[in-house]
Write an enzyme that holds these catalytic residues in place. Structure first.
Site, PDB file in Angstrom:
ATOM      1  N   LYS A  87       0.837  -1.207   0.000  1.00  0.00           N
ATOM      2  CA  LYS A  87       0.000   0.000   0.000  1.00  0.00           C
ATOM      3  C   LYS A  87       0.875   1.262   0.000  1.00  0.00           C
ATOM      4  O   LYS A  87       0.640   2.203  -0.767  1.00  0.00           O
ATOM      5  CB  LYS A  87      -0.921  -0.019   1.229  1.00  0.00           C
TER       6      LYS A  87
ATOM      7  N   CYS B  70      -3.069  11.208   1.626  1.00  0.00           N
ATOM      8  CA  CYS B  70      -2.466   9.900   1.349  1.00  0.00           C
ATOM      9  C   CYS B  70      -1.087  10.038   0.723  1.00  0.00           C
ATOM     10  O   CYS B  70      -0.077   9.721   1.334  1.00  0.00           O
ATOM     11  CB  CYS B  70      -3.370   9.111   0.399  1.00  0.00           C
TER      12      CYS B  70
HETATM   13  N1  SAJ Z   1      -1.420  14.963  -8.827  1.00  0.00           N
HETATM   14  C1  SAJ Z   1      -0.548  15.673  -9.648  1.00  0.00           C
HETATM   15  N2  SAJ Z   1      -0.281  15.179 -10.901  1.00  0.00           N
HETATM   16  C2  SAJ Z   1      -0.842  14.027 -11.353  1.00  0.00           C
HETATM   17  C3  SAJ Z   1      -1.729  13.312 -10.507  1.00  0.00           C
HETATM   18  C4  SAJ Z   1      -1.998  13.795  -9.243  1.00  0.00           C
HETATM   19  O1  SAJ Z   1      -0.018  16.727  -9.289  1.00  0.00           O
HETATM   20  O2  SAJ Z   1      -0.549  13.666 -12.510  1.00  0.00           O
HETATM   21  C5  SAJ Z   1      -1.704  15.472  -7.465  1.00  0.00           C
HETATM   22  C6  SAJ Z   1      -3.179  15.841  -7.235  1.00  0.00           C
HETATM   23  O3  SAJ Z   1      -3.459  17.125  -7.707  1.00  0.00           O
HETATM   24  C7  SAJ Z   1      -3.252  15.726  -5.718  1.00  0.00           C
HETATM   25  C8  SAJ Z   1      -2.284  14.576  -5.401  1.00  0.00           C
HETATM   26  O4  SAJ Z   1      -1.453  14.440  -6.538  1.00  0.00           O
HETATM   27  O5  SAJ Z   1      -2.790  16.914  -5.096  1.00  0.00           O
HETATM   28  C9  SAJ Z   1      -2.948  13.247  -5.077  1.00  0.00           C
HETATM   29  O6  SAJ Z   1      -4.057  13.016  -5.940  1.00  0.00           O
HETATM   30  P1  SAJ Z   1      -4.406  11.580  -6.577  1.00  0.00           P
HETATM   31  O7  SAJ Z   1      -5.671  11.737  -7.332  1.00  0.00           O
HETATM   32  O8  SAJ Z   1      -3.253  11.057  -7.328  1.00  0.00           O
HETATM   33  O9  SAJ Z   1      -4.560  10.603  -5.315  1.00  0.00           O
HETATM   34  P2  SAJ Z   1      -5.422  10.642  -3.939  1.00  0.00           P
HETATM   35  O10 SAJ Z   1      -4.513  11.161  -2.853  1.00  0.00           O
HETATM   36  O11 SAJ Z   1      -6.740  11.264  -4.080  1.00  0.00           O
HETATM   37  O12 SAJ Z   1      -5.651   9.045  -3.705  1.00  0.00           O
HETATM   38  C10 SAJ Z   1      -4.526   8.176  -3.643  1.00  0.00           C
HETATM   39  C11 SAJ Z   1      -4.750   7.001  -4.611  1.00  0.00           C
HETATM   40  N3  SAJ Z   1      -3.495   6.261  -4.789  1.00  0.00           N
HETATM   41  C12 SAJ Z   1      -3.008   5.988  -6.007  1.00  0.00           C
HETATM   42  O13 SAJ Z   1      -3.519   6.359  -7.045  1.00  0.00           O
HETATM   43  C13 SAJ Z   1      -1.757   5.176  -6.046  1.00  0.00           C
HETATM   44  C14 SAJ Z   1      -5.859   6.088  -4.069  1.00  0.00           C
HETATM   45  O14 SAJ Z   1      -5.997   4.941  -4.887  1.00  0.00           O
HETATM   46  C15 SAJ Z   1      -5.538   5.666  -2.631  1.00  0.00           C
HETATM   47  O15 SAJ Z   1      -6.550   4.832  -2.084  1.00  0.00           O
HETATM   48  C16 SAJ Z   1      -5.479   6.930  -1.805  1.00  0.00           C
HETATM   49  O16 SAJ Z   1      -4.374   7.721  -2.309  1.00  0.00           O
HETATM   50  C17 SAJ Z   1      -5.245   6.522  -0.349  1.00  0.00           C
HETATM   51  O17 SAJ Z   1      -6.221   6.545   0.437  1.00  0.00           O
HETATM   52  O18 SAJ Z   1      -4.124   6.121  -0.002  1.00  0.00           O
END
Ligand code: SAJ
Length: 420
Positions: A215, A269
């Site tokens: 995870k 996360c």
């Molecule tokens: N982000 C970027 N560039 C990208 C993608 C995301 O800057 O190309 C940023 C987003 O704007 C945000 C952050 O990253 O600030 C996180 O966003 P996210 O949509 O990637 O993820 P979370 O935090 O909403 O959810 C993540 C997910 N993990 C993965 O995709 C590996 C989710 O599946 C997990 O369950 C969750 O963390 C968790 O609870 O751990």
């Protein structure tokens, strides 16, 4: 078939409540446990205290059908799921297991022979084993898998949640689940439990430690890849290259898939979990630590660009004073199309600008009806308001921002919306 007719879920937050609703919708009696009396009252009245698409209807129906009820103290059940937060200390960056330990202690008086205890929270490696020890200290009358293996009275497993906020109700059902049991029977029992609603595969890992690190690895993988994109965006700015064009060109290679840069990485996360790996392997997690620092450095870089824009306004428009420089900020949430401000880099940037800029500040945030108290001097405006700001910052790519006209003035676009 094991009897799972009554399950307790400890922690009714972003993961615990949807999971409780999901089991309840399958006809199981669910006791939701939370330390917050307001949360308990809201759920018992059929309402919800968090924003997540489709959750409200399932909770409302489950409560009305008598399948879901919330309490402050755990009750005897066949299975216990723990879904409480694991924050980090902002000073030391060390994980804080206090909530997990408190939840474990709260179920200790009511667990019985034959029960399954599942830890769902994202945790540092070794926490499931700790949970087992905490329970065995509180209940010397029962046996546990760390000392009694397959013959133990209580079964213990780790099953980390992996759902994406905003898609929780679909992903709970569709995603594969990882299960790390303290023994094979523990893992098989947990698999049987999740198979009640999971349509993805329930994959058994060789140990709880492996499931815990899997995870953390998923979120660290994403953090490292976003850090690469964020570093590229700063390099491109120095070299006068459009980073969005660069990434789309590089991604035409069949084995390259660069993520998108932004104002930083937020949420509860990805901005936190990699530190769990760094805390337990400080001498060997160089890349993971560096990625965290690159992503945490991005809001500071955006603020430096803002200060340069202020200086440029003062230098080019000689009659203007700082208090007459109008700033427009697009987006406050930690990612697009949600209202969640937790660990949001956009909010941190807005708060710093708010504390150091004496001129008017307009904020476009279509997912909020009011601004946080830390932005009391700023004005929340609707996205169709004509933007005549001297400096505009695009911080979150909400879908409603995609077709807005490009403003005049200095533009600091962290999401490539105004790239044309
Ligand atoms: N982000 C970027 N560039 C990208 C993608 C995301 O800057 O190309 C940023 C987003 O704007 C945000 C952050 O990253 O600030 C996180 O966003 P996210 O949509 O990637 O993820 P979370 O935090 O909403 O959810 C993540 C997910 N993990 C993965 O995709 C590996 C989710 O599946 C997990 O369950 C969750 O963390 C968790 O609870 O751990």
């Amino acid at each position: 078939m094991t009897d799972f007719s009554k399950i307790s879920i400890v922690g009714l937050g972003y993961i615990g409540l949807p999971t409780a609703a999901m089991f309840a919708s399958r006809g199981i009696e669910i006791v939701g446990v939370d330390i917050n009396p307001d949360v308990v009252a809201t759920i018992n009245s059929g309402g919800i205290h968090i924003i997540e698409p489709d959750l409200d209807a399932v909770v409302y129906k489950s409560v009305n059908d008598g399948k879901l009820r919330a309490t402050l103290t755990p009750e005897a059940s066949q299975a216990f799921l723990i879904a409480v937060p694991t924050p980090i200390s902002h000073d030391t960056l060390d994980p804080n297991l206090d909530y997990i330990q408190a939840a474990t202690n709260s179920i200790a008086p009511v667990i019985e022979r034959g029960n399954l205890v599942v830890l769902e929270s994202t945790v540092p490696v070794g926490t499931t084993e700790k949970l087992c020890r905490w329970l065995s200290v509180k209940r010397p009358d029962l046996t546990f898998p760390d000392t009694h293996g397959e013959a133990s009275d209580i079964r213990i497993a780790h099953c980390p949640e992996r759902v994406l906020p905003g898609r929780v109700m679909q992903e709970l059902i569709e995603n594969d689940r990882l299960i790390g049991g303290m023994t094979e029977r523990c893992a098989n029992l947990a698999k049987e439990l999740y198979s009640i609603f999971v349509r993805g595969e329930c994959v058994i890992a060789s140990s709880p430690r492996t499931a815990e690190l899997a995870k953390l690895t998923e979120n660290s993988f994403r953090d490292v890849n976003i850090a690469f994109a964020n570093e590229l965006s700063i390099i491109c700015d120095e070299l006068n290259v459009n980073v969005w064009e660069l990434i789309s060109l590089a991604n035409r290679h069949p084995r390259v898939n660069i993520l998108q840069p932004g104002a930083g990485v937020g949420g509860h996360c990805i901005a936190i979990d990699p530190w769990f790996i760094v805390a337990s392997s400080p001498n060997t997690s160089n890349l993971i630590r560096t990625a965290r620092n690159v992503n945490d450095g991005k809001p500071k870089w955006v603020l430096q660009k803002f200060r340069e824009a202020v200086q440029s306004c003062l230098a080019t428009e000689k009659t203007i004073e700082t208090e007459k420089i109008t700033v427009a900020i697009y987006g406050l949430s930690f990612k697009p199309d949600i209202d969640d401000l937790r660990e949001s880099p956009a909010l941190a940037i807005a708060e710093t600008i708010h504390s150091e800029h004496s001129g008017p500040i307009m904020i476009y945030e279509p997912n909020l009806s009011s601004l946080p108290s830390t932005l009391s001097n700023a004005k929340l405006v609707s996205a169709d308001t004509n933007n005549r700001a001297n400096i505009s910052l695009m911080l979150v790519d909400h879908s409603t921002f995609q077709n807005l006209p490009k403003p005049a003035g200095h533009l600091i676009d962290t999401k490539g919306i105004w790239k044309q």
